[in-house]
Design a protein around this motif. Sequence first.
Motif, PDB file in Angstrom:
ATOM      1  N   THR A  67      31.842  35.086  66.861  1.00 52.75           N
ATOM      2  CA  THR A  67      32.919  34.669  64.986  1.00 52.75           C
ATOM      3  C   THR A  67      34.388  34.409  65.915  1.00 52.75           C
ATOM      4  OG1 THR A  67      32.991  37.212  65.331  1.00 52.75           O
ATOM      5  CG2 THR A  67      30.654  36.189  64.007  1.00 52.75           C
ATOM      6  N   VAL A  68      35.042  33.728  65.393  1.00 48.64           N
ATOM      7  CA  VAL A  68      36.400  33.515  65.307  1.00 48.64           C
ATOM      8  C   VAL A  68      37.121  33.581  63.811  1.00 48.64           C
ATOM      9  CG1 VAL A  68      38.300  32.601  66.212  1.00 48.64           C
ATOM     10  CG2 VAL A  68      36.219  32.633  67.327  1.00 48.64           C
ATOM     11  N   PHE A  69      37.868  34.943  63.965  1.00 47.24           N
ATOM     12  CA  PHE A  69      39.017  35.207  62.705  1.00 47.24           C
ATOM     13  C   PHE A  69      40.158  34.592  62.437  1.00 47.24           C
ATOM     14  CE2 PHE A  69      41.515  37.381  59.372  1.00 47.24           C
ATOM     15  CZ  PHE A  69      40.676  37.687  58.793  1.00 47.24           C
ATOM     16  N   ILE A  70      40.868  33.553  61.736  1.00 48.68           N
ATOM     17  CA  ILE A  70      42.190  33.314  62.040  1.00 48.68           C
ATOM     18  C   ILE A  70      42.601  33.228  60.898  1.00 48.68           C
ATOM     19  CG2 ILE A  70      43.602  31.227  62.032  1.00 48.68           C
ATOM     20  CD1 ILE A  70      41.836  31.685  64.149  1.00 48.68           C
ATOM     21  N   LEU A  71      43.825  34.754  61.027  1.00 44.35           N
ATOM     22  CA  LEU A  71      44.068  35.653  59.439  1.00 44.35           C
ATOM     23  C   LEU A  71      45.322  34.426  59.399  1.00 44.35           C
ATOM     24  CD1 LEU A  71      45.249  37.550  58.127  1.00 44.35           C
ATOM     25  CD2 LEU A  71      47.011  37.614  59.665  1.00 44.35           C
ATOM     26  N   VAL A  87      44.203  41.005  53.032  1.00 42.47           N
ATOM     27  CA  VAL A  87      44.470  39.718  54.187  1.00 42.47           C
ATOM     28  C   VAL A  87      43.070  39.387  53.928  1.00 42.47           C
ATOM     29  CG1 VAL A  87      45.030  41.317  55.850  1.00 42.47           C
ATOM     30  CG2 VAL A  87      42.271  41.034  55.392  1.00 42.47           C
ATOM     31  N   SER A  88      43.177  38.069  54.295  1.00 46.69           N
ATOM     32  CA  SER A  88      42.408  36.395  53.660  1.00 46.69           C
ATOM     33  C   SER A  88      42.973  35.922  54.712  1.00 46.69           C
ATOM     34  CB  SER A  88      42.762  36.182  52.557  1.00 46.69           C
ATOM     35  OG  SER A  88      42.182  35.207  52.058  1.00 46.69           O
ATOM     36  N   GLY A  89      41.872  34.668  55.461  1.00 48.16           N
ATOM     37  CA  GLY A  89      41.293  33.960  56.243  1.00 48.16           C
ATOM     38  C   GLY A  89      40.643  33.191  56.076  1.00 48.16           C
ATOM     39  N   LEU A 104      35.549  31.714  53.886  1.00 48.34           N
ATOM     40  CA  LEU A 104      37.077  32.200  53.481  1.00 48.34           C
ATOM     41  C   LEU A 104      36.951  33.781  53.258  1.00 48.34           C
ATOM     42  CD1 LEU A 104      39.548  32.348  52.215  1.00 48.34           C
ATOM     43  CD2 LEU A 104      38.906  31.958  50.264  1.00 48.34           C
ATOM     44  N   GLU A 105      37.317  34.648  53.954  1.00 41.94           N
ATOM     45  CA  GLU A 105      36.903  35.901  54.273  1.00 41.94           C
ATOM     46  C   GLU A 105      38.847  36.546  53.356  1.00 41.94           C
ATOM     47  OE1 GLU A 105      35.147  38.361  57.600  1.00 41.94           O
ATOM     48  OE2 GLU A 105      37.204  39.676  57.490  1.00 41.94           O
ATOM     49  N   THR A 106      38.301  37.643  52.279  1.00 42.77           N
ATOM     50  CA  THR A 106      39.242  37.698  52.247  1.00 42.77           C
ATOM     51  C   THR A 106      38.384  39.402  51.830  1.00 42.77           C
ATOM     52  OG1 THR A 106      39.540  36.468  50.932  1.00 42.77           O
ATOM     53  CG2 THR A 106      40.361  38.258  49.495  1.00 42.77           C
ATOM     54  N   SER A 107      39.406  40.304  51.833  1.00 43.66           N
ATOM     55  CA  SER A 107      39.594  41.867  52.039  1.00 43.66           C
ATOM     56  C   SER A 107      40.401  42.391  51.791  1.00 43.66           C
ATOM     57  CB  SER A 107      38.681  42.522  53.060  1.00 43.66           C
ATOM     58  OG  SER A 107      39.668  42.491  54.439  1.00 43.66           O
ATOM     59  N   ILE A 108      40.162  44.194  51.152  1.00 40.41           N
ATOM     60  CA  ILE A 108      40.930  44.710  51.316  1.00 40.41           C
ATOM     61  C   ILE A 108      41.174  46.643  51.716  1.00 40.41           C
ATOM     62  CG2 ILE A 108      40.983  45.810  48.745  1.00 40.41           C
ATOM     63  CD1 ILE A 108      43.776  45.888  48.263  1.00 40.41           C
ATOM     64  N   GLY A 109      42.017  46.300  52.667  1.00 39.40           N
ATOM     65  CA  GLY A 109      41.212  48.022  53.788  1.00 39.40           C
ATOM     66  C   GLY A 109      42.626  48.422  53.981  1.00 39.40           C
ATOM     67  N   ASN A 110      42.307  49.606  54.508  1.00 43.25           N
ATOM     68  CA  ASN A 110      43.302  51.087  55.417  1.00 43.25           C
ATOM     69  C   ASN A 110      42.804  51.023  56.696  1.00 43.25           C
ATOM     70  OD1 ASN A 110      41.252  52.229  54.933  1.00 43.25           O
ATOM     71  ND2 ASN A 110      42.175  54.219  53.835  1.00 43.25           N
ATOM     72  N   VAL A 111      42.439  50.458  57.497  1.00 39.02           N
ATOM     73  CA  VAL A 111      42.164  50.281  58.239  1.00 39.02           C
ATOM     74  C   VAL A 111      43.521  50.060  60.211  1.00 39.02           C
ATOM     75  CG1 VAL A 111      40.550  49.531  61.337  1.00 39.02           C
ATOM     76  CG2 VAL A 111      40.047  49.706  58.641  1.00 39.02           C
ATOM     77  N   ASP A 112      43.279  51.814  60.140  1.00 39.92           N
ATOM     78  CA  ASP A 112      44.323  51.759  61.403  1.00 39.92           C
ATOM     79  C   ASP A 112      43.681  52.179  62.515  1.00 39.92           C
ATOM     80  OD1 ASP A 112      46.233  53.576  62.994  1.00 39.92           O
ATOM     81  OD2 ASP A 112      46.566  55.017  61.318  1.00 39.92           O
ATOM     82  N   ALA A 120      37.420  48.939  55.345  1.00 42.59           N
ATOM     83  CA  ALA A 120      37.968  47.791  54.026  1.00 42.59           C
ATOM     84  C   ALA A 120      36.450  46.834  53.927  1.00 42.59           C
ATOM     85  CB  ALA A 120      38.231  46.266  55.083  1.00 42.59           C
ATOM     86  N   GLY A 121      36.642  46.551  52.749  1.00 42.74           N
ATOM     87  CA  GLY A 121      35.889  46.104  52.355  1.00 42.74           C
ATOM     88  C   GLY A 121      36.147  44.884  51.766  1.00 42.74           C
ATOM     89  N   GLY A 122      35.368  43.258  51.488  1.00 46.33           N
ATOM     90  CA  GLY A 122      35.522  42.747  51.020  1.00 46.33           C
ATOM     91  C   GLY A 122      34.142  41.559  50.929  1.00 46.33           C
ATOM     92  N   THR A 123      34.647  40.080  50.894  1.00 46.79           N
ATOM     93  CA  THR A 123      33.299  38.840  50.650  1.00 46.79           C
ATOM     94  C   THR A 123      34.089  37.611  51.253  1.00 46.79           C
ATOM     95  OG1 THR A 123      35.310  38.111  48.904  1.00 46.79           O
ATOM     96  CG2 THR A 123      33.419  39.541  48.483  1.00 46.79           C
ATOM     97  N   GLN A 124      32.364  36.837  51.745  1.00 47.20           N
ATOM     98  CA  GLN A 124      33.050  36.191  52.535  1.00 47.20           C
ATOM     99  C   GLN A 124      32.157  34.928  51.873  1.00 47.20           C
ATOM    100  OE1 GLN A 124      31.104  36.758  56.252  1.00 47.20           O
ATOM    101  NE2 GLN A 124      32.451  37.914  57.277  1.00 47.20           N
TER     102      GLN A 124
END
Length: 164
Positions: A67-71, A87-89, A104-112, A120-124
């Motif tokens: 996998t490769v994710f591009i912000l 975030v989305s990318g 298209l991946e879109t999520s919201i989170g607080n990962v530190d 984080a949670g979201g959708t693809q």
Amino acid sequence: MRSLRIAAIAVAVVGTVAGSSLANASPRCEQIDATIYDKVVDVGCPPPTQVCVAGTVRGKHGFDGTTVFILGSRGEPPATAPTYRPVSGTLTYTFKDGSTLTALETSIGNVDTTTGAGHAGGTQEFTGGTGRYAGATGYAYLGQHWQTDHFVTRIQGEVCRSKS
């Protein structure tokens, strides 16, 4: 006794109809149940990208690859959840046979990543691909957390191949 028999028959009919509808709903679609293990890297990213998130995916029914994710963008935290950031990318899966699947991946989170806290949670949303995934559509829900030095993302959903 008669009402019990009618209820049993109704349940049997609903079960049969629902089962046959699911089985015939779309034979070109397959369920996805997989885990992505990836990390932020500054080597091997597709040009002109300087930094990306790369890794592997392991799943049921041969859903195994890289996998490769591009912000694409990062949003501002909502006022009611100031530690969360959207975030989305674009996420690209590449499989052993050379096929790709793009989402298209879109999520919201607080990962530190410094403390390992958060999630984080979201959708693809699957938007196409090449080879066996040319023209693919579908979706996956994701749940993510940080583990030592990488992200662990569980995805579940369905991918549907093109009719042709």
